[in-house]
Design a protein around this motif. Structure first.
Motif, PDB file in Angstrom:
ATOM      1  N   PRO A   1      27.516  13.145 -15.436  1.00 33.05           N
ATOM      2  CA  PRO A   1      27.823  14.165 -14.429  1.00 33.05           C
ATOM      3  C   PRO A   1      29.326  14.346 -14.220  1.00 33.05           C
ATOM      4  O   PRO A   1      30.102  13.388 -14.297  1.00 33.05           O
ATOM      5  CB  PRO A   1      27.158  13.607 -13.168  1.00 33.05           C
ATOM      6  CG  PRO A   1      27.166  12.121 -13.368  1.00 33.05           C
ATOM      7  CD  PRO A   1      27.129  11.863 -14.838  1.00 33.05           C
ATOM      8  N   LEU A   2      29.735  15.578 -13.973  1.00 27.55           N
ATOM      9  CA  LEU A   2      31.131  15.922 -13.692  1.00 27.55           C
ATOM     10  C   LEU A   2      31.167  16.826 -12.470  1.00 27.55           C
ATOM     11  O   LEU A   2      30.224  17.576 -12.206  1.00 27.55           O
ATOM     12  CB  LEU A   2      31.767  16.654 -14.878  1.00 27.55           C
ATOM     13  CG  LEU A   2      31.761  15.948 -16.239  1.00 27.55           C
ATOM     14  CD1 LEU A   2      32.181  16.922 -17.324  1.00 27.55           C
ATOM     15  CD2 LEU A   2      32.692  14.757 -16.212  1.00 27.55           C
ATOM     16  N   LEU A   3      32.260  16.769 -11.736  1.00 22.59           N
ATOM     17  CA  LEU A   3      32.459  17.646 -10.586  1.00 22.59           C
ATOM     18  C   LEU A   3      33.572  18.643 -10.893  1.00 22.59           C
ATOM     19  O   LEU A   3      34.573  18.311 -11.524  1.00 22.59           O
ATOM     20  CB  LEU A   3      32.815  16.830  -9.343  1.00 22.59           C
ATOM     21  CG  LEU A   3      31.735  15.894  -8.804  1.00 22.59           C
ATOM     22  CD1 LEU A   3      32.252  15.146  -7.590  1.00 22.59           C
ATOM     23  CD2 LEU A   3      30.470  16.674  -8.438  1.00 22.59           C
ATOM     24  N   ASP A   4      33.376  19.872 -10.432  1.00 18.99           N
ATOM     25  CA  ASP A   4      34.330  20.945 -10.713  1.00 18.99           C
ATOM     26  C   ASP A   4      34.735  21.600  -9.399  1.00 18.99           C
ATOM     27  O   ASP A   4      33.885  22.021  -8.619  1.00 18.99           O
ATOM     28  CB  ASP A   4      33.673  21.970 -11.638  1.00 18.99           C
ATOM     29  CG  ASP A   4      34.512  23.227 -11.807  1.00 18.99           C
ATOM     30  OD1 ASP A   4      35.744  23.107 -11.809  1.00 18.99           O
ATOM     31  OD2 ASP A   4      33.922  24.320 -11.935  1.00 18.99           O
ATOM     32  N   THR A   5      36.027  21.703  -9.172  1.00 20.32           N
ATOM     33  CA  THR A   5      36.516  22.358  -7.950  1.00 20.32           C
ATOM     34  C   THR A   5      37.044  23.757  -8.226  1.00 20.32           C
ATOM     35  O   THR A   5      37.211  24.546  -7.302  1.00 20.32           O
ATOM     36  CB  THR A   5      37.643  21.529  -7.315  1.00 20.32           C
ATOM     37  OG1 THR A   5      38.695  21.358  -8.272  1.00 20.32           O
ATOM     38  CG2 THR A   5      37.132  20.164  -6.895  1.00 20.32           C
ATOM     39  N   LEU A   6      37.299  24.093  -9.511  1.00 15.20           N
ATOM     40  CA  LEU A   6      37.865  25.408  -9.820  1.00 15.20           C
ATOM     41  C   LEU A   6      36.823  26.515  -9.742  1.00 15.20           C
ATOM     42  O   LEU A   6      37.129  27.646  -9.376  1.00 15.20           O
ATOM     43  CB  LEU A   6      38.480  25.394 -11.226  1.00 15.20           C
ATOM     44  CG  LEU A   6      39.734  24.544 -11.417  1.00 15.20           C
ATOM     45  CD1 LEU A   6      40.172  24.581 -12.869  1.00 15.20           C
ATOM     46  CD2 LEU A   6      40.850  25.041 -10.512  1.00 15.20           C
TER      47      LEU A   6
ATOM     48  N   LEU B   1      28.798  20.024 -11.935  1.00 15.64           N
ATOM     49  CA  LEU B   1      28.420  20.586 -10.645  1.00 15.64           C
ATOM     50  C   LEU B   1      29.590  21.396 -10.124  1.00 15.64           C
ATOM     51  O   LEU B   1      30.666  20.864  -9.861  1.00 15.64           O
ATOM     52  CB  LEU B   1      28.051  19.473  -9.668  1.00 15.64           C
ATOM     53  CG  LEU B   1      26.938  18.518 -10.150  1.00 15.64           C
ATOM     54  CD1 LEU B   1      26.723  17.411  -9.145  1.00 15.64           C
ATOM     55  CD2 LEU B   1      25.646  19.280 -10.392  1.00 15.64           C
ATOM     56  N   SER B   2      29.386  22.699  -9.994  1.00 18.01           N
ATOM     57  CA  SER B   2      30.480  23.602  -9.667  1.00 18.01           C
ATOM     58  C   SER B   2      30.132  24.413  -8.430  1.00 18.01           C
ATOM     59  O   SER B   2      28.994  24.847  -8.256  1.00 18.01           O
ATOM     60  CB  SER B   2      30.742  24.548 -10.856  1.00 18.01           C
ATOM     61  OG  SER B   2      31.795  25.427 -10.599  1.00 18.01           O
TER      62      SER B   2
ATOM     63  N   VAL C   1      25.313  22.467 -27.180  1.00 15.99           N
ATOM     64  CA  VAL C   1      24.355  23.496 -26.784  1.00 15.99           C
ATOM     65  C   VAL C   1      24.555  23.768 -25.295  1.00 15.99           C
ATOM     66  O   VAL C   1      24.218  22.928 -24.449  1.00 15.99           O
ATOM     67  CB  VAL C   1      22.900  23.068 -27.052  1.00 15.99           C
ATOM     68  CG1 VAL C   1      21.942  24.200 -26.674  1.00 15.99           C
ATOM     69  CG2 VAL C   1      22.709  22.689 -28.512  1.00 15.99           C
ATOM     70  N   ALA C   2      25.153  24.926 -24.980  1.00 22.29           N
ATOM     71  CA  ALA C   2      25.398  25.311 -23.589  1.00 22.29           C
ATOM     72  C   ALA C   2      24.133  25.956 -23.044  1.00 22.29           C
ATOM     73  O   ALA C   2      23.818  27.107 -23.366  1.00 22.29           O
ATOM     74  CB  ALA C   2      26.579  26.273 -23.505  1.00 22.29           C
ATOM     75  N   LEU C   3      23.390  25.229 -22.222  1.00 25.52           N
ATOM     76  CA  LEU C   3      22.099  25.698 -21.744  1.00 25.52           C
ATOM     77  C   LEU C   3      22.216  26.725 -20.631  1.00 25.52           C
ATOM     78  O   LEU C   3      21.472  27.701 -20.575  1.00 25.52           O
ATOM     79  CB  LEU C   3      21.267  24.505 -21.234  1.00 25.52           C
ATOM     80  CG  LEU C   3      20.865  23.462 -22.272  1.00 25.52           C
ATOM     81  CD1 LEU C   3      20.207  22.274 -21.578  1.00 25.52           C
ATOM     82  CD2 LEU C   3      19.925  24.064 -23.302  1.00 25.52           C
ATOM     83  N   ARG C   4      23.149  26.500 -19.724  1.00 24.34           N
ATOM     84  CA  ARG C   4      23.231  27.348 -18.523  1.00 24.34           C
ATOM     85  C   ARG C   4      24.609  27.203 -17.919  1.00 24.34           C
ATOM     86  O   ARG C   4      25.236  26.157 -18.013  1.00 24.34           O
ATOM     87  CB  ARG C   4      22.162  26.934 -17.513  1.00 24.34           C
ATOM     88  CG  ARG C   4      22.327  27.500 -16.133  1.00 24.34           C
ATOM     89  CD  ARG C   4      21.099  27.245 -15.280  1.00 24.34           C
ATOM     90  NE  ARG C   4      19.976  28.049 -15.728  1.00 24.34           N
ATOM     91  CZ  ARG C   4      18.727  27.939 -15.259  1.00 24.34           C
ATOM     92  NH1 ARG C   4      18.467  27.010 -14.361  1.00 24.34           N
ATOM     93  NH2 ARG C   4      17.772  28.714 -15.699  1.00 24.34           N
ATOM     94  N   ALA C   5      25.065  28.287 -17.238  1.00 27.04           N
ATOM     95  CA  ALA C   5      26.396  28.224 -16.639  1.00 27.04           C
ATOM     96  C   ALA C   5      26.486  28.919 -15.295  1.00 27.04           C
ATOM     97  O   ALA C   5      27.549  28.914 -14.681  1.00 27.04           O
ATOM     98  CB  ALA C   5      27.425  28.839 -17.591  1.00 27.04           C
ATOM     99  N   ASP C   6      25.390  29.499 -14.795  1.00 34.38           N
ATOM    100  CA  ASP C   6      25.552  30.353 -13.615  1.00 34.38           C
ATOM    101  C   ASP C   6      24.487  30.170 -12.540  1.00 34.38           C
ATOM    102  O   ASP C   6      24.371  30.988 -11.639  1.00 34.38           O
ATOM    103  CB  ASP C   6      25.582  31.823 -14.056  1.00 34.38           C
ATOM    104  CG  ASP C   6      24.270  32.264 -14.706  1.00 34.38           C
ATOM    105  OD1 ASP C   6      23.421  31.391 -14.989  1.00 34.38           O
ATOM    106  OD2 ASP C   6      24.106  33.470 -14.937  1.00 34.38           O
ATOM    107  N   ARG C   7      23.680  29.104 -12.596  1.00 37.25           N
ATOM    108  CA  ARG C   7      22.636  28.886 -11.592  1.00 37.25           C
ATOM    109  C   ARG C   7      22.668  27.441 -11.106  1.00 37.25           C
ATOM    110  O   ARG C   7      23.140  26.554 -11.819  1.00 37.25           O
ATOM    111  CB  ARG C   7      21.250  29.203 -12.173  1.00 37.25           C
ATOM    112  CG  ARG C   7      21.077  30.654 -12.611  1.00 37.25           C
ATOM    113  CD  ARG C   7      19.784  30.840 -13.368  1.00 37.25           C
ATOM    114  NE  ARG C   7      19.733  32.136 -14.002  1.00 37.25           N
ATOM    115  CZ  ARG C   7      18.900  33.100 -13.680  1.00 37.25           C
ATOM    116  NH1 ARG C   7      18.039  32.913 -12.711  1.00 37.25           N
ATOM    117  NH2 ARG C   7      18.909  34.244 -14.329  1.00 37.25           N
ATOM    118  N   PRO C   8      22.107  27.178  -9.937  1.00 39.36           N
ATOM    119  CA  PRO C   8      22.166  25.817  -9.397  1.00 39.36           C
ATOM    120  C   PRO C   8      20.986  24.934  -9.768  1.00 39.36           C
ATOM    121  O   PRO C   8      21.059  23.722  -9.616  1.00 39.36           O
ATOM    122  CB  PRO C   8      22.186  26.053  -7.886  1.00 39.36           C
ATOM    123  CG  PRO C   8      21.387  27.313  -7.702  1.00 39.36           C
ATOM    124  CD  PRO C   8      21.675  28.162  -8.912  1.00 39.36           C
TER     125      PRO C   8
END
Length: 499
Positions: free
Chosen positions: A259-264, A234-235, A284-291
């Motif tokens: 689950p992991l939290l990201d502050t950067l 969660l970024s 398998v990286a499914l997604r990186a830019d949507r909530p």
């Protein structure tokens, strides 16, 4: 362009290197220590020398697999025997402390019966004895080949062979790790308010929580293809609202969700963190830019369970092609520089090839559509974890943000894989995603955005690293493009229209 170096600093550096070189190879040791390694070799355990000095690495590998399975079976047998014995003792009347007495009864009595416990103990003992017989047969064979001292016993060799273990044989070890980085604004009304974070039941009845639950059920269906885990980062601004929902899901799925939290809020750092936590051999990286997740891994036409045939095809390709380090499943290019003419989307009905999905070749043994490409950039992408680790992961020094910076980060890791001896391919998995578009003007000072000048810098850095001008022909990129063409046209693949 060369940088100017102060003469005094240059002299000091050279003198320092000379002194290191003269100190019995200290340069190698210092460089290794700076990068987390060491040139010093550990001294072998003297006890093990007579047993290991004639064993080939492959023989040691096979013995280690057998011994680890044997010790795992032994542990299961001991636990089953203890449970069986404790059940026969009955309620713990000899324990005075009420809490400890209740703990004993709940652990060994409640919900158990003697028939099931006996069967579990006998099954574990059978597996343990079978593995012991297998090891004895291996030792006999190796003694006959003069690879082990005569009369070597199972327990004698155990301290030496079990000095290393394989994480892949741990119980419940996943083969596939699904990576998901969620970032962006979410509607507060779709998620439970922070005031319910301390409840004893998972929050339900919200659009966001229900979408997450449905998505996780679809993802869990893929465990039928291969043992799978789901890592979620969660970024950005959304974590405060989504965190409790994903935490509850981790509990309810018994660890399937991590689950992991990201502050950067930086994509390369986020993907590297996900990859470092993942335990699967394939990422398998499914997604990186949507909530959101409501559109990921869609259910079947009748609204039933998600069809995970795409994962079966991906696992098959990595198994069939040991040199395969990564695959593009969203967009790719055969050539460089990337432009509207060279970049091709992996989606049915919008491109070239027999299936109109920009696929022209297949892996002949399995007939799974596959081809080699120079690089990929859109989500999803998949990686062999060992390959990604070998090349250092995603470059966190490159400018980051939304498009086109995120694509350049993925192209960079693809090219580094090629240069390191790995291969990069493409396979249309039916899940291509166009990157999220932010219509607001991007500011260079915003690390989550990729303004025009930041994008130009990212492109310039990519070119300086992989395609510097003025090099004699063939250039590094020309050589890689030639290699891609050679592999696609070679005997390892077959044109789809000739299948």
């Amino acid at each position: 362009m060369a940088r100017a170096v102060a003469p005094a600093a240059l002299v000091a550096t050279l003198l320092g290197l000379i002194s290191l070189v003269n100190s019995d190879g200290a340069v190698d040791r210092q460089l290794a220590q700076q990068h987390g390694g060491s040139a010093e070799q550990p001294v072998p355990f003297a006890y093990c020398k007579p047993f290991l000095e004639r064993l080939s690495p492959n023989d040691q590998h096979q013995l280690r697999e057998s011994y680890q399975q044997y010790h795992g079976a032994y542990a299961r047998f001991m636990r089953a025997a203890r449970n069986h014995e404790a059940f026969q003792k009955g309620p713990a009347t000899w324990i005075e402390d009420p809490g400890l007495r209740q703990g004993w009864n709940v652990t060994y009595l409640v919900g158990n019966n003697l028939e099931n416990l006996t069967r579990a103990k006998d099954d574990a003992e059978t597996v343990m004895k079978n593995m012991e017989s297998r090891i004895k047969a291996q030792l006999t064979q190796l003694e006959g080949q003069n690879s082990l001292p005569a009369g070597t016993q199972v327990d004698q060799l155990s301290p030496c062979i079990m000095r290393k273990i394989y994480p892949s044989q741990f119980p419940d070890q996943p083969v596939v790790s699904l990576l998901l980085r969620l970032r962006g604004e979410v509607a507060a009304s779709d998620w439970p308010p922070p005031s319910v974070n301390g409840t004893k039941e998972p929050p339900t009845g919200f659009k966001g929580t229900d979408a997450v639950s449905a998505f996780i059920r679809r993802a869990q269906a893929c465990s039928k293809v291969a043992p799978t885990e789901l890592l979620v980062m969660l970024s950005g601004p959304g974590p405060l609202l989504q965190a409790s929902t994903w935490a509850w899901q981790s509990w309810q799925t018994e660890g399937f969700v991590v689950p992991l939290l990201d502050t950067l809020d930086r994509e390369a750092a986020g993907l590297n963190r996900l990859a470092s936590v993942a335990r699967g051999q394939l990422l398998v990286a499914l997604r990186a830019d949507r909530p959101g997740v409501e559109d990921l891994l869609p259910a079947g036409a009748a609204g039933g369970e998600h069809d995970c045939a795409w994962l079966q095809r991906i696992v098959t390709l990595y198994h069939r092609i040991p040199q395969l380090g990564a695959m593009a499943h969203g967009r790719y290019s055969f050539s460089h520089p990337a432009n509207d003419g060279s970049l091709r989307l992996l989606a049915g009905g919008i491109g070239g090839g027999p299936a109109k999905n920009n696929m022209w070749w297949l892996e002949p043994m399995t007939a799974v559509p596959f081809q080699y490409v120079l690089y990929g950039d859109f989500s999803p992408m998949s990686f062999r974890r060992s390959a990604l680790e070998e090349v250092g992961g995603f470059d966190e020094d490159l400018p980051q943000g939304d498009e086109p910076c995120s694509s350049i980060i993925r192209r960079d890791v693809s090219v580094r894989l090629w240069k390191s001896g790995w291969r990069v391919g493409a396979h249309e998995a039916g899940m291509m995603q166009q990157p999220a578009v932010n219509p607001a003007a991007a500011q260079a000072s915003d690390p989550t955005r990729c303004s025009s000048d930041v994008a130009a810098l990212a492109s310039q850095l990519f070119e300086a690293r992989h395609a510097p001008p003025g090099l004699p022909a063939p250039s590094p990129m020309d050589a890689l493009m030639s290699r891609v063409r050679e592999l696609n046209m070679g005997p390892g693949l077959k044109p789809i229209d000739a299948a």
